[in-house]
Design an enzyme around this catalytic site. Structure first.
Site: not given
Ligand SMILES: [Zn+2]
Length: 452
Positions: A88, A153
């Protein structure tokens, strides 16, 4: 010695294009998961499967949402390494300021451009490029390797990394090495150091956001009485700001300084040689710049302030958010206690909001640190190597207990303008850096086949 254009490695068109296509997938993490564009993550998954057929033939794959956990079975028992990266990316602030549209995936003679080019799709792709090449060459790890590519994340990994780590824990995995994003090789960033320096980070700071709030009766501003909610809150925020955490030398910072002083010219080299005896003086110098201050204290940043509705109405509620990055040795509870102690006002309520994370347990670099340092020198000759702490939070905190050594590092050479592109405008990776990243992972897999 620094890398020069004539000796720089590069990647061919097909390799650059595979990364570019990954960057065209708009895999933005949103605070509200409902806003996530699932089709873009599926598009990326399809792309990975198409680009890396051997990986998808020989490695076991388990998915957790869009997170991908690969198991590359070793010839012998045990787990050698867990390699992390995330699929992401963060959103784009102002697309008009970009040289190329952030999700166009433009490739030119020098760079691959796009959001995620550094953070962190280049690492996802480089690990897979290296694994694919290793498989094609018949390389097989001695012991098992896991590849874990999260999908959230940037919004703290609760859905991806947490579940993948839990699965590894259920399986009783205990690896020697955990490797994730974090440190890079910087050029011209550290004061007084004239060669590029690789910072292999060995842990990270903790994270906490504290909400300060004040409630009041309200009323007409012509008869305010004492402090309004806004005034009381302003005083509380000011007290927190004016009472920073003390400066403190941690084992990791001491290790970092002792490694980096070797690359410094005089008089800094000598001065740092006295780091132990002259600790207070060194701490004061480090505190002068925000980048180095972050290494020697738990930092305090009031970031949000809300209160009031109208100029002539007494506010009924005011609240502020203060963000802390916690040095190993301090704790989330310690941050709350510190706030209560310095604010000294019972009318101000003090509570944690959102994600919190304790700092990494203090660790000093282990044998794998030296191996990664060696590999970094092989792909980027002439660099110095030091240790450090990731100032932010990465997915690796969820895996911290699963490996003996944890390192956060990628061997790409960046200057301070490049560092600003991460989460900023015009993110891009040079072909040379991408080549280093792939080669580093190939050599790592070779080591894991031979076991160092
Ligand atoms: Zn990162």
């Amino acid at each position: 010695m620094t890398a020069t254009a004539s000796t720089d490695p590069t990647v061919d068109e097909a390799t650059a294009e595979r990364l570019a296509e990954a960057l065209r997938c708009v895999t933005i993490s949103r605070e509200d998961p409902a806003e996530t564009d699932e089709t873009q993550f599926l598009r990326l998954a399809t792309h990975l499967e198409r680009c890396f057929p051997l990986v998808h033939e020989h490695l076991e794959l388990e998915t957790f949402g869009h997170s991908r956990l690969y198991r590359w079975a070793g010839a012998e028992d045990g787990v050698a390494a867990i390699l992390l990266a995330h699929q992401d990316v963060v959103p784009v602030d102002d697309e008009r300021r970009w040289t190329h549209p952030p999700f166009a995936g433009v490739v030119d003679s020098e760079f691959v451009w796009g959001r995620g080019a550094i953070d962190d799709k280049s690492r996802v792709m480089a690990i897979l490029e290296a694994a694919e090449a290793a498989l094609a060459a018949g390389v097989r790890p001695r012991r098992t390797i896991y590849l874990a590519f999260g999908h959230d994340e940037e919004v703290f990994g609760d859905d991806g990394a947490v579940r993948m780590a839990r699965r590894l824990r259920e399986r009783g995995v205990r690896a020697e090495l955990l490797l994730d994003e974090g440190g890079v090789i910087t050029q011209g960033v550290a004061d007084g150091v004239h060669i590029p320096v690789a910072t292999i980070m060995v842990g990270e700071k903790g994270y906490a956001t504290v909400r300060l709030s004040v409630s009041a009766v309200g009323g007409h501003s012509s008869m305010p009485g004492g402090r309004t909610a806004v005034g009381r809150l302003a005083r509380a925020v000011s007290r927190v700001q004016e009472h920073p955490f003390p400066l403190r030398m941690t084992p990791v910072t001491a290790d970092m300084l002792s490694r980096i002083r070797v690359f410094m010219s005089e008089p800094r080299r000598t001065a740092l040689g006295f780091a132990k005896v002259a600790a207070p003086a060194i701490l004061r110098v480090l505190a002068l710049r925000p980048q180095t201050e972050a290494m020697v204290r738990t930092t305090t940043a009031p970031t949000v302030f809300h209160g009031g509705v109208k100029a002539n109405v007494l506010p009924q509620r005011a609240e502020a958010l203060v963000n802390f990055r916690i040095l190993p040795g301090d704790s989330v509870d310690g941050v709350l206690a510190h706030c209560r102690r310095v604010i000294k006002d019972r009318e101000v309520s003090i509570e944690l909001v959102g994600m919190t994370s304790e700092p990494s347990p203090p660790r000093t670099p282990g044998p794998w640190f030296e191996t990664l340092a060696e590999l970094a020198r092989e792909v980027a000759p002439g660099i110095g190597v030091t240790s450090g702490l990731v100032p932010g939070a990465t997915d690796s905190r969820h895996y911290d207990d699963l490996a003996a050594t944890r390192c956060n590092f990628a061997p790409i050479i960046l200057d301070s303008a490049d560092l600003d592109r991460i989460h900023g405008t015009d993110e891009r990776i040079s072909r040379a850096n991408y080549a280093r990243l792939i080669e580093f992972n190939r050599r790592l897999f070779d080591r894991l086949a031979r076991e160092r």
